[in-house]
Design a protein around this motif. Structure first.
Motif, PDB file in Angstrom:
ATOM      1  N   PRO A  35       3.137   2.318   7.341  1.00  0.00           N
ATOM      2  CA  PRO A  35       2.666   3.046   6.275  1.00  0.00           C
ATOM      3  C   PRO A  35       1.190   3.111   7.309  1.00  0.00           C
ATOM      4  O   PRO A  35       0.531   1.667   7.813  1.00  0.00           O
ATOM      5  CB  PRO A  35       2.691   1.804   5.020  1.00  0.00           C
ATOM      6  CG  PRO A  35       2.880   0.039   5.844  1.00  0.00           C
ATOM      7  CD  PRO A  35       3.819   0.740   7.003  1.00  0.00           C
ATOM      8  N   GLU A  94       6.830   0.440  -2.221  1.00  0.00           N
ATOM      9  CA  GLU A  94       8.155   1.048  -0.674  1.00  0.00           C
ATOM     10  C   GLU A  94       7.474   1.009   0.521  1.00  0.00           C
ATOM     11  O   GLU A  94       7.191   0.279   1.632  1.00  0.00           O
ATOM     12  CB  GLU A  94       8.434   2.646  -0.812  1.00  0.00           C
ATOM     13  CG  GLU A  94       9.253   2.866  -2.209  1.00  0.00           C
ATOM     14  CD  GLU A  94       8.592   2.503  -3.730  1.00  0.00           C
ATOM     15  OE1 GLU A  94       7.073   2.878  -3.284  1.00  0.00           O
ATOM     16  OE2 GLU A  94       9.223   2.405  -4.447  1.00  0.00           O
ATOM     17  N   GLU A  95       5.725   1.286   0.370  1.00  0.00           N
ATOM     18  CA  GLU A  95       5.075   0.781   1.769  1.00  0.00           C
ATOM     19  C   GLU A  95       4.811  -0.293   2.096  1.00  0.00           C
ATOM     20  O   GLU A  95       5.029  -0.668   2.831  1.00  0.00           O
ATOM     21  CB  GLU A  95       3.708   1.630   1.901  1.00  0.00           C
ATOM     22  CG  GLU A  95       3.958   3.285   1.252  1.00  0.00           C
ATOM     23  CD  GLU A  95       2.391   4.187   0.951  1.00  0.00           C
ATOM     24  OE1 GLU A  95       2.171   4.924   1.620  1.00  0.00           O
ATOM     25  OE2 GLU A  95       2.036   3.213   0.058  1.00  0.00           O
ATOM     26  N   ALA A  96       4.733  -1.152   1.057  1.00  0.00           N
ATOM     27  CA  ALA A  96       4.347  -2.931   1.094  1.00  0.00           C
ATOM     28  C   ALA A  96       5.463  -2.809   1.866  1.00  0.00           C
ATOM     29  O   ALA A  96       5.413  -4.027   2.734  1.00  0.00           O
ATOM     30  CB  ALA A  96       4.007  -3.345  -0.272  1.00  0.00           C
ATOM     31  N   TRP A 118      -1.183   0.123  -1.033  1.00  0.00           N
ATOM     32  CA  TRP A 118       0.443   0.082  -0.319  1.00  0.00           C
ATOM     33  C   TRP A 118       1.171   0.988  -1.591  1.00  0.00           C
ATOM     34  O   TRP A 118       0.914  -0.180  -3.045  1.00  0.00           O
ATOM     35  CB  TRP A 118       1.244  -0.033   0.781  1.00  0.00           C
ATOM     36  CG  TRP A 118       0.294  -0.047   1.258  1.00  0.00           C
ATOM     37  CD1 TRP A 118      -0.361   1.401   2.327  1.00  0.00           C
ATOM     38  CD2 TRP A 118       0.160  -0.639   2.341  1.00  0.00           C
ATOM     39  NE1 TRP A 118      -0.882   0.900   3.628  1.00  0.00           N
ATOM     40  CE2 TRP A 118      -0.221  -0.412   4.094  1.00  0.00           C
ATOM     41  CE3 TRP A 118       0.107  -1.769   3.001  1.00  0.00           C
ATOM     42  CZ2 TRP A 118      -1.133  -0.662   5.254  1.00  0.00           C
ATOM     43  CZ3 TRP A 118       0.180  -2.799   4.116  1.00  0.00           C
ATOM     44  CH2 TRP A 118      -0.071  -2.563   5.543  1.00  0.00           C
ATOM     45  N   SER A 119       1.579   2.303  -1.542  1.00  0.00           N
ATOM     46  CA  SER A 119       2.891   1.769  -2.974  1.00  0.00           C
ATOM     47  C   SER A 119       4.085   0.418  -3.016  1.00  0.00           C
ATOM     48  O   SER A 119       4.049   0.020  -1.481  1.00  0.00           O
ATOM     49  CB  SER A 119       3.584   3.314  -2.940  1.00  0.00           C
ATOM     50  OG  SER A 119       4.809   3.282  -1.424  1.00  0.00           O
ATOM     51  N   THR A 165      12.583   2.620  10.616  1.00  0.00           N
ATOM     52  CA  THR A 165      11.022   2.721   9.202  1.00  0.00           C
ATOM     53  C   THR A 165       9.774   3.498   9.497  1.00  0.00           C
ATOM     54  O   THR A 165       8.831   2.658  10.500  1.00  0.00           O
ATOM     55  CB  THR A 165      10.917   0.859   9.075  1.00  0.00           C
ATOM     56  OG1 THR A 165      12.654   0.658   9.334  1.00  0.00           O
ATOM     57  CG2 THR A 165       9.927   0.872   8.373  1.00  0.00           C
ATOM     58  N   ALA A 205       7.574  -1.909   3.421  1.00  0.00           N
ATOM     59  CA  ALA A 205       8.024  -1.823   5.383  1.00  0.00           C
ATOM     60  C   ALA A 205       7.515  -2.559   5.834  1.00  0.00           C
ATOM     61  O   ALA A 205       7.973  -2.391   7.150  1.00  0.00           O
ATOM     62  CB  ALA A 205       7.534   0.080   4.917  1.00  0.00           C
ATOM     63  N   ASP A 206       6.472  -2.718   5.289  1.00  0.00           N
ATOM     64  CA  ASP A 206       5.269  -3.727   6.509  1.00  0.00           C
ATOM     65  C   ASP A 206       5.546  -4.290   6.845  1.00  0.00           C
ATOM     66  O   ASP A 206       5.891  -5.141   7.061  1.00  0.00           O
ATOM     67  CB  ASP A 206       3.735  -3.238   5.624  1.00  0.00           C
ATOM     68  CG  ASP A 206       2.562  -4.251   6.687  1.00  0.00           C
ATOM     69  OD1 ASP A 206       2.164  -3.284   7.920  1.00  0.00           O
ATOM     70  OD2 ASP A 206       2.327  -5.100   6.211  1.00  0.00           O
TER      71      ASP A 206
END
Length: 856
Positions: A72, A86-88, A83-84, A69, A90-91
Motif C-alpha cells: 500500500p 484490504e490495504e492494511a 488504509w482500506s 502482493t 496487505a501491509d
C-alpha cells in the motif's frame, strides 16, 4: 459464524510449536499462506517465522507473497487518510513475510539476493534490510549488495546495502573498493522532497566493520583523497561532493585512531578557517588528534587560542544539523583535553572564562583534580559571578557542579559572608544542590530555617527546602510544617508544592495538609499534594471524598491509582459530574464501587458520532470507566458489540479491553472475538485473545498466543497494546520479565501508541507496579536500565518498580544507594523510598549517607 478450519488451533498458536512434527507443519502452513483468508495468511507467515531455519521449505512461497502482493502507498501523516481493510491486510502480510525470511536466516539468503534485482525499489530496500539483519550469514549476498552501491540505486536502498555490508563484517572484504568509492562520492538517487541520508558515514562504518582486511586500501585510496579534499576545501568546509555532503568529517570519524594520518591536514585547514566542526573531529582521532587539538588550544597566538575554544564550545554541546538534515544533540567527551582548558579559566575576558567553565561542566565530568583546583578561585571572583548572572540565565549550581565536594566550603563561607553578592550567589547555587559534601551546609541552613539566623537573600522557607533536599531526613521535613500555616499564601503554596515532591517522607505530616483542602487559595493544590503522597491511605481518601463533593467538579486530580474504599462518599458527586460530561477519570479510580455510574456511562456510548465529535467527547473515556467497574458493567456488552462492528480498527482497543475487564458477563461477545482471532492485525488478535481468556476464565487456552505475541523484536504487536499485560500477568508470569526486557530499550522512543494515541511504551513500567512481584526476574534488566542514558527520563519509574518488587530486588541496592546520594533530587527521593521498601524498614532519622553526624 462459519466453522473453524482444522488448521485454526495451529494458526492461533494455541498448540505449542513442538506439538506437530516440523516437516508436517510447513506444507500446511504454506497452503494456508497461499490460499487462506487474509488473517489466516498473516498468521501462517508468522508461524513460519516462529519455526526459523526449520521453515526453509517455505522460502519460495514467502518470496512469491512478496512478488505478488502490492504494497500500500505510504501515509506520511496519520491524519491525512487511512488504509482500506484490504490495504492494511496487505501491509500486515508483507511485514510478517519479511520477518519470516529474516528469522529463517541464511537459508533464505539466495532468495533475498534475487530480490535485490527486483524492479520495485521498496522490495530491494526491504531485501537489503533483511540481509543486514541476518548479518554474517548473508555473506553470499555481498556481490549483489555491491551492485546496489554502484548503479545509482535509490538512496534508501544504498543505505540499507551499506548497513548490510557492515553487519556482514569481515566476510564483506570484496566490497572494500566500492565502499571507498561510496565514501568519497555517493551517487544514489534522491527523490524530490526527500532528505539526503548519511551515506558517507554508513560507508565508513562498513569499512570499519570489515576491519583489518580493509585498512590497507583505506590508507592507500581513501585517506589520501580525503587529505586532498581537506586541503582544497573552502571556508564553508564543503569537502566532498555528491549525495550525503555536509559534515564530511563523519566520513573519517568512525576510523578513530586509525585515521591519524588525516590530523595534519585538519590542522592545516583549521589554521586557514575557523568556526568549523572539524575542530571537534580531532577528538575522534585518538591520541594524535587529541594532541593536535591540545596544541591549537595552547597556541602562542592568543587570537588562535580563543577562536579554537569558541569553535570547540559551539560544537561540543547544544544542537547541530546532521548530514541527513536532522537536528541532533552534540555529545562530545572533552576529558582528554580538559587540562588544556585550565588557562582559559584565568583569562581576562570573562566570556572566555565562562565558555571554558561551561565546556568543563558539561563535557569533562568527572573533572581532573587540577581542573577543579583551577576553577575554585572563580567562586571568589565577585565580578565574574556578577558578569555571569547578567549574561546567562543558568542555574548558579552549574558553576560549582563539577567541582563537587571541593566547592562546598566556599559555599558555606559565602553563605555566612558579609558581602551581599557572595551571599546571593551562594543562595542561588543552593537551590538545586545536593550530593556528597553538601551535609556541611546543613547547620547553617537549619539555623536559617528555624529563624535563628536571618539574611534577606534566603528566607527561612528556602533554607528549609534546601536542608530537606540535601538530607532527605524526616527531621528536616518537620522544618517545613510551620510554613503550611503561614499568613502568606505564597509561602503556604511553596511549602505545599514541596511536600508533594517529598513523596513518602511527607506521609507523617498528612494531618497538617488536610486543613488546606478548605483554603480557597490552595484547596486544589492541597488535593493534588495529598493525592500524590498516598491515594491508597483511608484518611486521604476520606478527605478527598469531601473535597470532591465540595469542589471536585471545578478542577481535576492528576493521579490514576485506585482509591481506597473510603472514597465512597464522593460517588454521588461523581455521578453528578458524569451528567455534565466530566468525572470519567474519577470513576476509573473508584472502580467497582462506582457501579451506579453504569447507566450514565452507557448513555455516552449510544450518542451519535457527530455529537461526540462536536462536543469533544472521547467514547474511550466511558469504556475505560466501565472496564474499571468490571463485572457490574455487563449491561454495556450489547453496546460494545455494536461499537466493535461500527468503528475503525484503531478504535477497537478499549472495546476489547473493556470486555476483558467485564469478564464472564461478556460471554455474548465471544463470536465476534473468535472472528478477530484470525484478523490480519496482530494487535486485534492479541486483544481478542486477552478478552477471551478472561471471559472464558481459561487463560491456559491462550497462553501460547500470548507467548508468541509478547517478544522483544521490534515488530511485536504487544508494544502497541501493552495494557494487555496488566490483564494477563497473573496468568502468564513468565512473560513479565520478557516484557520488561523489551520495554527498557524503547523507553525514550518517539512512539505514540495506537488508537487514541495512548498508551506509550513508558506506560508499561508504572503498569507493572500492580504486578511487581512477577517482575522480580527482570531486576538485572531494570538495574541495567538505570545505567542507560536513553532511559534517564524514566529513572524514577524504573526505581519505583524496583521498590514495588521489594526484598527480591536486593541486587539493585548498590545502584539505588548511589542514586540516593547523587545530585538529582527527584531521583534521590525515589531511590530512598525504593531502598526502604526493599530493606522493609521504617524511615529512620536519616537514610542519606551524606547526612551529618547529628542526623544519624
Amino acid at each position: 459464524m462459519k466453522p473453524f478450519c482444522a488448521l485454526l488451533p495451529l494458526l492461533l498458536g494455541a498448540v505449542p510449536i513442538s506439538a506437530a512434527p516440523v516437516p508436517e507443519r510447513v506444507p500446511g502452513l504454506v497452503k494456508t499462506l497461499k490460499n487462506g483468508k487474509p488473517g489466516e495468511r498473516v498468521v501462517a507467515a508468522e508461524l513460519l517465522g516462529d519455526l526459523g531455519p526449520k521453515a526453509e521449505g517455505a522460502v519460495q512461497a514467502l518470496v512469491e507473497v512478496i512478488r505478488s502482493t502490492p504494497a500500500p502507498a505510504p501515509i506520511p501523516f496519520a491524519d491525512q487518510r487511512e488504509w482500506s481493510r484490504e490495504e492494511a491486510a496487505a501491509d500486515f502480510l508483507l511485514k510478517a513475510t519479511w520477518d519470516a525470511l529474516e528469522r529463517i536466516g541464511p537459508k533464505a539468503v539466495p532468495a533475498l539476493t534475487e530480490l535485490l534485482t527486483h524492479p520495485d525499489a521498496e522490495i530491494r530496500e526491504r531485501a537489503s534490510a533483511v540481509l543486514g539483519a541476518i548479518g554474517p550469514g548473508a555473506a553470499d549476498a555481498v556481490p549483489a549488495l555491491i551492485k546496489c552501491l554502484s548503479e545509482g540505486e535509490h538512496q534508501q536502498v544504498t543505505l540499507n546495502a551499506l548497513n548490510a555490508l557492515a553487519a556482514i563484517g569481515p566476510k564483506a572484504e570484496a566490497a572494500v573498493p566500492a565502499l571507498i568509492k561510496t565514501a568519497l562520492d555517493p551517487r544514489a538517487m534522491v527523490p524530490e522532497g526527500e532528505l539526503k541520508l548519511p551515506l558517507r558515514n554508513a560507508a565508513a562504518k562498513a569499512l570499519v566493520a570489515i576491519g583489518a582486511k580493509a585498512l590497507p586500501a583505506v590508507r592507500k585510496d581513501l585517506f589520501p583523497a580525503i587529505i586532498k579534499a581537506i586541503d582544497d576545501a573552502d571556508e564553508r568546509g564543503w569537502l566532498l561532493s555528491g549525495s550525503g555532503w555536509g559534515n564530511a568529517w563523519s566520513t573519517w570519524a568512525p576510523f578513530g585512531a586509525d585515521a591519524a594520518p588525516l590530523v595534519p591536514a585538519i590542522v592545516r585547514y583549521l589554521s586557514r578557517h575557523n568556526q568549523d566542526r572539524l575542530v571537534l573531529s580531532l577528538l575522534k582521532l585518538g591520541p594524535d588528534g587529541q594532541k593536535a587539538l591540545a596544541g591549537l588550544l595552547s597556541d602562542k597566538d592568543e587570537q588562535v587560542r580563543k577562536e579554537q575554544l569558541n569553535a570547540l564550545c559551539e560544537h561540543a554541546f547544544g544542537t547541530f544539523v546532521s548530514e541527513g538534515g536532522f537536528h541532533c544533540r552534540a555529545e562530545a567527551d572533552l576529558r582528554p583535553i580538559a587540562r588544556e582548558l585550565i588557562p582559559f579559566l584565568a583569562d581576562k575576558d570573562y566570556g572566555v572564562r565562562f565558555h571554558a567553565l561551561v565546556a568543563i561542566n558539561q563535557r569533562c565530568r568527572p573533572a581532573p583534580p587540577e581542573v577543579v583546583r583551577a576553577a575554585l578561585p572563580l567562586l571568589n571572583d565577585k565580578e565574574f559571578l556578577s558578569y555571569r548572572d547578567k549574561r546567562y540565565e543558568i542555574d548558579a549550581a552549574a558553576v560549582i557542579g563539577f567541582c563537587g565536594p571541593a566547592a562546598i566550603p566556599k559555599l558555606v563561607e559565602h553563605l555566612q559572608s558579609d558581602d551581599t553578592k557572595l551571599r546571593e550567589f551562594a543562595v542561588r547555587a543552593l537551590k538545586d544542590l545536593r550530593g556528597p559534601g553538601t551535609e556541611a551546609l546543613l547547620p547553617a541552613l537549619r539555623e536559617r530555617a528555624a529563624g535563628r539566623a536571618t539574611r534577606p537573600e534566603m528566607t527561612p522557607l528556602d533554607a528549609a527546602i534546601s536542608a530537606v533536599r540535601i538530607s532527605l531526613a524526616p527531621k528536616d521535613v518537620e522544618l517545613l510544617v510551620p510554613f503550611l500555616k503561614s499568613g502568606d499564601p505564597k509561602e503556604r503554596l511553596t511549602a505545599l508544592v514541596e511536600f508533594r515532591q517529598l513523596r513518602h517522607l511527607a506521609r507523617p505530616h498528612l494531618k497538617h495538609l488536610f486543613p488546606l483542602l478548605r483554603d480557597r487559595n490552595l484547596r486544589w493544590n492541597a488535593a493534588l499534594t495529598i493525592d500524590a503522597i498516598d491515594s491508597s491511605d483511608p484518611d486521604v481518601c476520606a478527605a478527598l471524598a469531601q473535597w470532591i463533593a465540595d469542589y471536585g467538579d471545578r478542577r481535576p486530580l492528576e493521579r490514576t491509582d485506585l482509591f481506597a474504599k473510603e472514597i465512597a462518599p464522593a460517588i454521588p458527586a461523581v455521578l453528578k459530574m458524569l451528567e455534565g460530561g466530566r468525572g470519567f477519570d474519577l470513576v476509573q479510580r473508584i472502580g467497582p464501587p462506582a457501579k451506579d455510574a453504569v447507566p450514565l456511562l452507557l448513555s455516552y456510548l449510544t450518542r451519535e458520532p457527530t455529537f461526540t465529535a462536536r462536543e469533544g467527547f472521547d467514547p474511550n473515556s466511558a469504556l475505560r470507566a466501565l472496564g474499571t467497574i468490571g463485572p457490574a458493567a455487563k449491561g454495556a456488552v450489547p453496546l460494545i458489540r455494536a461499537r466493535l462492528a461500527r468503528v475503525e480498527d484503531r478504535e477497537k482497543m478499549w472495546c476489547l479491553l473493556c470486555l476483558a475487564d467485564i469478564g464472564p458477563g461478556a460471554r455474548d461477545a465471544v463470536p465476534e472475538l473468535k472472528e478477530l482471532l484470525t484478523d490480519p492485525d496482530p494487535r486485534l488478535r492479541l486483544l481478542a485473545a486477552c478478552a477471551l481468556s478472561k471471559i472464558e476464565a481459561d487463560p491456559a487456552a491462550y497462553r501460547a498466543t500470548f507467548a508468541r505475541a509478547i517478544h522483544e523484536r521490534p515488530n511485536s504487536a504487544f508494544w502497541h497494546v501493552p495494557l494487555v499485560l496488566d490483564r494477563i500477568a497473573a496468568d502468564c508470569p513468565e512473560l513479565v520479565p520478557r516484557a520488561v526486557r523489551g520495554a527498557i530499550p524503547r523507553l525514550n522512543e518517539p512512539h505514540v501508541g495506537w488508537g487514541d494515541f495512548e498508551p506509550e511504551y513508558v506506560t508499561l513500567i508504572p503498569l507493572l507496579k500492580r504486578n511487581a512481584l512477577l517482575a522480580k526476574g527482570a531486576v538485572p534488566e531494570l538495574v541495567n536500565g538505570l545505567n542507560k542514558p536513553s532511559a534517564r527520563g524514566m529513572q524514577p519509574e524504573l526505581i519505583g518498580l524496583l521498590g514495588a518488587i521489594g526484598p527480591d530486588a536486593k541486587a539493585a541496592l548498590p545502584k539505588l544507594r548511589e542514586l540516593r546520594d547523587g545530585a538529582e533530587f527527584e531521583i534521590a527521593i525515589a531511590a530512598l523510598e525504593a531502598i526502604q521498601k526493599i530493606e522493609a524498614t521504617r524511615a529512620p532519622n536519616a537514610l542519606n549517607t551524606t547526612a551529618g553526624p547529628d542526623m544519624k
